[in-house]
Motif scaffolding. Structure first.
Motif, PDB file in Angstrom:
ATOM      1  N   GLY A  23       0.814  -1.214   0.000  1.00 24.57           N
ATOM      2  CA  GLY A  23       0.000   0.000   0.000  1.00 24.57           C
ATOM      3  C   GLY A  23       0.841   1.254   0.000  1.00 24.57           C
ATOM      4  O   GLY A  23       0.535   2.241  -0.693  1.00 24.57           O
ATOM      5  N   PHE A  24       1.926   1.229   0.772  1.00 16.12           N
ATOM      6  CA  PHE A  24       2.836   2.385   0.801  1.00 16.12           C
ATOM      7  C   PHE A  24       3.494   2.595  -0.572  1.00 16.12           C
ATOM      8  O   PHE A  24       3.677   3.734  -1.006  1.00 16.12           O
ATOM      9  N   GLU A  25       3.847   1.507  -1.242  1.00 18.38           N
ATOM     10  CA  GLU A  25       4.424   1.619  -2.579  1.00 18.38           C
ATOM     11  C   GLU A  25       3.415   2.247  -3.542  1.00 18.38           C
ATOM     12  O   GLU A  25       3.774   3.082  -4.390  1.00 18.38           O
ATOM     13  N   TRP A  26       2.158   1.854  -3.413  1.00 17.97           N
ATOM     14  CA  TRP A  26       1.094   2.442  -4.247  1.00 17.97           C
ATOM     15  C   TRP A  26       0.962   3.939  -3.962  1.00 17.97           C
ATOM     16  O   TRP A  26       0.837   4.746  -4.898  1.00 17.97           O
ATOM     17  N   ILE A  27       1.029   4.322  -2.686  1.00 24.33           N
ATOM     18  CA  ILE A  27       0.972   5.745  -2.320  1.00 24.33           C
ATOM     19  C   ILE A  27       2.144   6.498  -2.949  1.00 24.33           C
ATOM     20  O   ILE A  27       1.980   7.610  -3.459  1.00 24.33           O
TER      21      ILE A  27
END
Length: 433
Positions: free
Chosen positions: A344-348
């Motif tokens: 999720g952090f990578e997507w952000i």
């Protein structure tokens, strides 16, 4: 004015007049009062006196690992207090909960770390370790070995020794009485070797490090760092202390964080996760080698102890907390949800140019904001403010030009709740960029 508002106003004024908040802006609190006055907790959520519900993405202070509102913990505490609320463990006194807890912790620890001295929290645990290693070298005939090495941006607590070991400047400049014989190094093997050469191995008692730095910005160690540190400590007769106050009991996906890096220390210090914040408890865990040598060579008493070392109720709570972590397979769940969180952090990061980097291990993660070094007005605190409006508690860490959002959600967080958390973070970053 409603009755609820009257209560809020009363509590706010009492707070401003009588309660000194830890690690806080005192002037701001006097002007505005507390932002939240919490009244209830349930799972990963907190509710305040005004009825606002917020997702607690930092487990309060990296510690409510099993989540809020576990009634079985309250029942165990009540049962123990009704039976034996307190007795000292000084000298030759003991009680069943602390004996069983010490034995249970030995089942969790790596290697031969099997004996625990109990404290009330992490600061006391680290102060205990510093005194113990200095005592150890004294009884070994090497009293000159008293220096403690820690890493810059490390956090080890706020008692006198713990503050002195902490590698964050603000904690040093707050006071004028930092203890002597504490030294700080960058997080590189070369820096550690250089300091040992400069100071002399025969003057150094111990090296201490968090497996992953928490309050300093969720900083993961360089690849292979701890394996090299272990070798250097062995070669120079320096004890290795792993500060597991945040990482211990499953936070980064193993029983203790240092295990994730393939290393066994001489001493572990712990707190937070041992009770998931349901009672104040910490401890120093010694290897059998150290424990046996201290027993053999100490003449008379081990002159160190706190009134609440091994508090019966806290010990009973810890036993139940560890039982829950095991029975609900929460460490396995930490690894599954940690993978989702990092994805999720990578997507952000892909969605927001101002995100410089993301990092995480288990349920301990961070989002680095790139404009921190380009502006005197960091973005992180603004993101935290936006997130609060959207119902999410997170933390901004701003040290040495780093602008970091830190996360450590409770272990039982679900896939859907993690998706909600990621969505709110993304929306909050977009709102302030």
């Amino acid at each position: 004015m409603t009755q609820k508002q009257n209560v809020v106003n009363e509590l706010t004024e009492l707070d401003k007049k009588h309660f000194i908040h830890p690690t806080s802006n005192m002037k701001q609190l006097q002007e505005d009062g507390p932002t939240f006055i919490f009244t209830e907790g349930d799972g990963i959520y907190l509710k305040d006196v005004e009825g606002r519900k917020l997702m607690d993405s930092l487990s309060s202070l990296w510690n409510v690992n099993i989540g809020h509102g576990r009634k079985e913990i309250a029942e165990v505490a009540k049962e123990q207090m009704e039976k034996l609320a307190f007795t000292s463990t000084f000298s030759n006194w003991s009680h069943e909960p602390v004996i069983r807890l010490a034995a249970e912790i030995a089942e969790w620890t790596p290697g031969d770390l099997n004996a625990t001295f109990f404290t009330s929290g992490g600061s006391e645990s680290n102060d205990t370790a510093f005194k113990t290693v200095r005592h150890y070298w004294k009884i070994k005939g090497k009293p000159e070995k008293k220096k403690i090495i820690s890493r810059k941006l490390s956090y080890h607590g706020v008692a006198m020794g713990a503050t002195s070991a902490t590698g964050i400047e603000q904690f040093h400049t707050f006071t004028t009485s930092i203890a002597p014989d504490f030294h700080y190094v960058d997080s590189s093997v070369e820096a550690l070797k250089e300091l040992i050469t400069k100071e002399g191995a025969d003057t150094i008692a111990a090296y201490i490090s968090e497996p992953v730095q928490g309050s300093g910005g969720v900083n993961l160690p360089p690849e292979g760092y701890f394996q090299e540190v272990r070798k250097i400590c062995d070669e120079n007769d320096i004890l290795f202390i792993s500060d597991e106050v945040i990482c211990g009991f499953g936070r980064i996906g193993t029983n203790f964080g240092i295990e994730r890096f393939g290393v066994t220390p001489d001493i572990i210090t712990m707190a937070k996760g041992v009770t998931s914040g349901y009672a104040p408890l910490g401890g120093m865990i010694l290897s059998d080698k150290l424990h046996n040598e201290i027993i053999e060579k100490t003449e008379g008493n081990f002159w160190h102890g706190y009134t609440y070392s091994g508090h019966p109720m806290a010990a009973a709570v810890a036993l139940k907390n560890l039982e829950i972590i095991k029975n609900e397979n929460l460490i396995d769940h930490v690894n599954v949800m940690g993978k989702q969180m990092l994805e999720g952090f990578e997507w952000i990061k892909d969605q927001n140019e101002i995100v410089d980097n993301v990092r995480g291990i288990g349920l301990l993660g961070a989002i680095g904001l790139e404009k921190a070094t380009k502006s005197a007005d960091p973005i992180g605190p603004k993101v935290v403010s936006e997130a609060l409006k959207k119902g999410l508690i997170c933390r901004s860490v701003v040290y040495n030009g780093q602008d970091t959002l830190a996360f450590a959600p409770p272990f039982p967080i679900t896939k859907e709740q993690m998706e909600d958390m990621i969505t709110i973070i993304n929306e909050s970053i977009k709102a302030v960029k």
